[in-house]
Scaffold this motif. Structure first.
Motif, PDB file in Angstrom:
ATOM      1  N   LEU A 138      10.754  -2.788  -5.645  1.00  0.00           N
ATOM      2  CA  LEU A 138      10.827  -2.894  -7.557  1.00  0.00           C
ATOM      3  C   LEU A 138      10.235  -3.847  -7.848  1.00  0.00           C
ATOM      4  N   ARG A 139      10.431  -5.444  -6.945  1.00  0.00           N
ATOM      5  CA  ARG A 139       8.967  -6.370  -7.375  1.00  0.00           C
ATOM      6  C   ARG A 139       7.662  -5.703  -7.010  1.00  0.00           C
ATOM      7  N   ILE A 140       7.379  -5.458  -6.474  1.00  0.00           N
ATOM      8  CA  ILE A 140       6.021  -4.663  -5.971  1.00  0.00           C
ATOM      9  C   ILE A 140       5.694  -4.095  -6.998  1.00  0.00           C
ATOM     10  N   MET A 141       6.666  -2.918  -7.425  1.00  0.00           N
ATOM     11  CA  MET A 141       6.049  -1.583  -8.830  1.00  0.00           C
ATOM     12  C   MET A 141       5.696  -2.579 -10.005  1.00  0.00           C
ATOM     13  N   HIS A 142       6.939  -3.658 -10.216  1.00  0.00           N
ATOM     14  CA  HIS A 142       6.416  -4.461 -11.347  1.00  0.00           C
ATOM     15  C   HIS A 142       4.531  -5.010 -11.560  1.00  0.00           C
ATOM     16  N   GLU A 143       4.493  -5.618 -10.385  1.00  0.00           N
ATOM     17  CA  GLU A 143       3.253  -6.081  -9.883  1.00  0.00           C
ATOM     18  C   GLU A 143       2.357  -5.694 -10.137  1.00  0.00           C
ATOM     19  N   LEU A 144       2.276  -4.607 -10.213  1.00  0.00           N
ATOM     20  CA  LEU A 144       1.295  -3.543  -9.920  1.00  0.00           C
ATOM     21  C   LEU A 144       0.845  -2.720 -10.747  1.00  0.00           C
ATOM     22  N   GLY A 145       2.699  -2.829 -11.966  1.00  0.00           N
ATOM     23  CA  GLY A 145       2.582  -1.937 -13.284  1.00  0.00           C
ATOM     24  C   GLY A 145       2.896  -0.584 -13.284  1.00  0.00           C
ATOM     25  N   GLY A 188      12.063   6.342  -9.305  1.00  0.00           N
ATOM     26  CA  GLY A 188      11.731   5.594  -9.718  1.00  0.00           C
ATOM     27  C   GLY A 188      11.565   5.079  -8.682  1.00  0.00           C
ATOM     28  N   HIS A 189      12.183   3.308  -8.520  1.00  0.00           N
ATOM     29  CA  HIS A 189      12.085   2.054  -7.379  1.00  0.00           C
ATOM     30  C   HIS A 189      12.763   2.899  -6.483  1.00  0.00           C
ATOM     31  N   ARG A 190      14.162   3.206  -5.939  1.00  0.00           N
ATOM     32  CA  ARG A 190      14.873   3.764  -5.317  1.00  0.00           C
ATOM     33  C   ARG A 190      14.459   4.892  -4.313  1.00  0.00           C
ATOM     34  N   LYS A 191      13.821   6.243  -5.146  1.00  0.00           N
ATOM     35  CA  LYS A 191      13.244   7.003  -4.610  1.00  0.00           C
ATOM     36  C   LYS A 191      11.937   6.563  -3.492  1.00  0.00           C
ATOM     37  N   VAL A 192      11.066   5.670  -4.304  1.00  0.00           N
ATOM     38  CA  VAL A 192      10.228   5.480  -3.902  1.00  0.00           C
ATOM     39  C   VAL A 192      10.114   4.174  -2.660  1.00  0.00           C
ATOM     40  N   CYS A 193      11.110   3.674  -2.645  1.00  0.00           N
ATOM     41  CA  CYS A 193      12.045   2.779  -1.403  1.00  0.00           C
ATOM     42  C   CYS A 193      12.309   3.699  -0.192  1.00  0.00           C
ATOM     43  N   ALA A 194      13.029   5.024  -0.780  1.00  0.00           N
ATOM     44  CA  ALA A 194      13.525   6.072   0.512  1.00  0.00           C
ATOM     45  C   ALA A 194      12.533   7.263   1.197  1.00  0.00           C
ATOM     46  N   ALA A 252       0.732  -1.526   0.407  1.00  0.00           N
ATOM     47  CA  ALA A 252       0.048  -0.077  -0.022  1.00  0.00           C
ATOM     48  C   ALA A 252       1.094   1.356  -0.009  1.00  0.00           C
ATOM     49  N   ALA A 253       2.071   1.161   0.809  1.00  0.00           N
ATOM     50  CA  ALA A 253       2.875   2.456   0.642  1.00  0.00           C
ATOM     51  C   ALA A 253       3.937   2.846  -0.584  1.00  0.00           C
ATOM     52  N   VAL A 254       3.957   1.901  -1.506  1.00  0.00           N
ATOM     53  CA  VAL A 254       4.697   1.586  -2.332  1.00  0.00           C
ATOM     54  C   VAL A 254       3.821   2.192  -3.423  1.00  0.00           C
ATOM     55  N   GLN A 255       2.918   1.364  -3.660  1.00  0.00           N
ATOM     56  CA  GLN A 255       1.645   2.131  -4.163  1.00  0.00           C
ATOM     57  C   GLN A 255       1.799   3.654  -3.950  1.00  0.00           C
ATOM     58  N   ARG A 256       1.244   3.836  -3.344  1.00  0.00           N
ATOM     59  CA  ARG A 256       0.117   5.380  -2.448  1.00  0.00           C
ATOM     60  C   ARG A 256       1.303   6.087  -3.597  1.00  0.00           C
ATOM     61  N   HIS A 257       3.024   6.590  -2.909  1.00  0.00           N
ATOM     62  CA  HIS A 257       4.350   6.744  -3.404  1.00  0.00           C
ATOM     63  C   HIS A 257       4.294   6.811  -4.833  1.00  0.00           C
ATOM     64  N   ALA A 258       4.231   5.911  -5.643  1.00  0.00           N
ATOM     65  CA  ALA A 258       4.474   5.587  -6.836  1.00  0.00           C
ATOM     66  C   ALA A 258       3.613   6.349  -7.613  1.00  0.00           C
TER      67      ALA A 258
END
Length: 72
Positions: free
Chosen positions: A47-54, A26-32, A13-19
């Motif tokens: 990165l895996r979650i972002m790929h799965e969610l497109g 990119g995934h590094r900034k979203v990770c931060a 949920a956090a990855v999706q919200r920020h992305a």
């Protein structure tokens, strides 16, 4: 092997919200940002979650400038 659990859903949920808030990041900034929220997560997991969610943005595919054979 897919991971399941409340912790994984919080990360997802956090990855999706920020992305979605910053689609060109990119995934590094979203990770931060996710880490700043207090969730321990690796860049590979983000990165895996972002790929799965497109949600992965494609890198710029600029053509490299070709140097002339004659010189300047």
């Amino acid at each position: 092997m897919a991971r399941t659990g409340a912790g994984d859903e919080a990360v997802r949920a956090a990855v999706q919200r920020h992305a979605l808030a910053h689609p060109v990041w990119g995934h590094r900034k979203v990770c931060a940002l996710v880490r700043h929220d207090g969730i321990a997560v690796s860049e590979a997991s983000v990165l895996r979650i972002m790929h799965e969610l497109g949600l992965c943005c494609r890198p710029d595919q600029k053509e490299r400038r070709q140097l002339t054979t004659k010189g300047r």
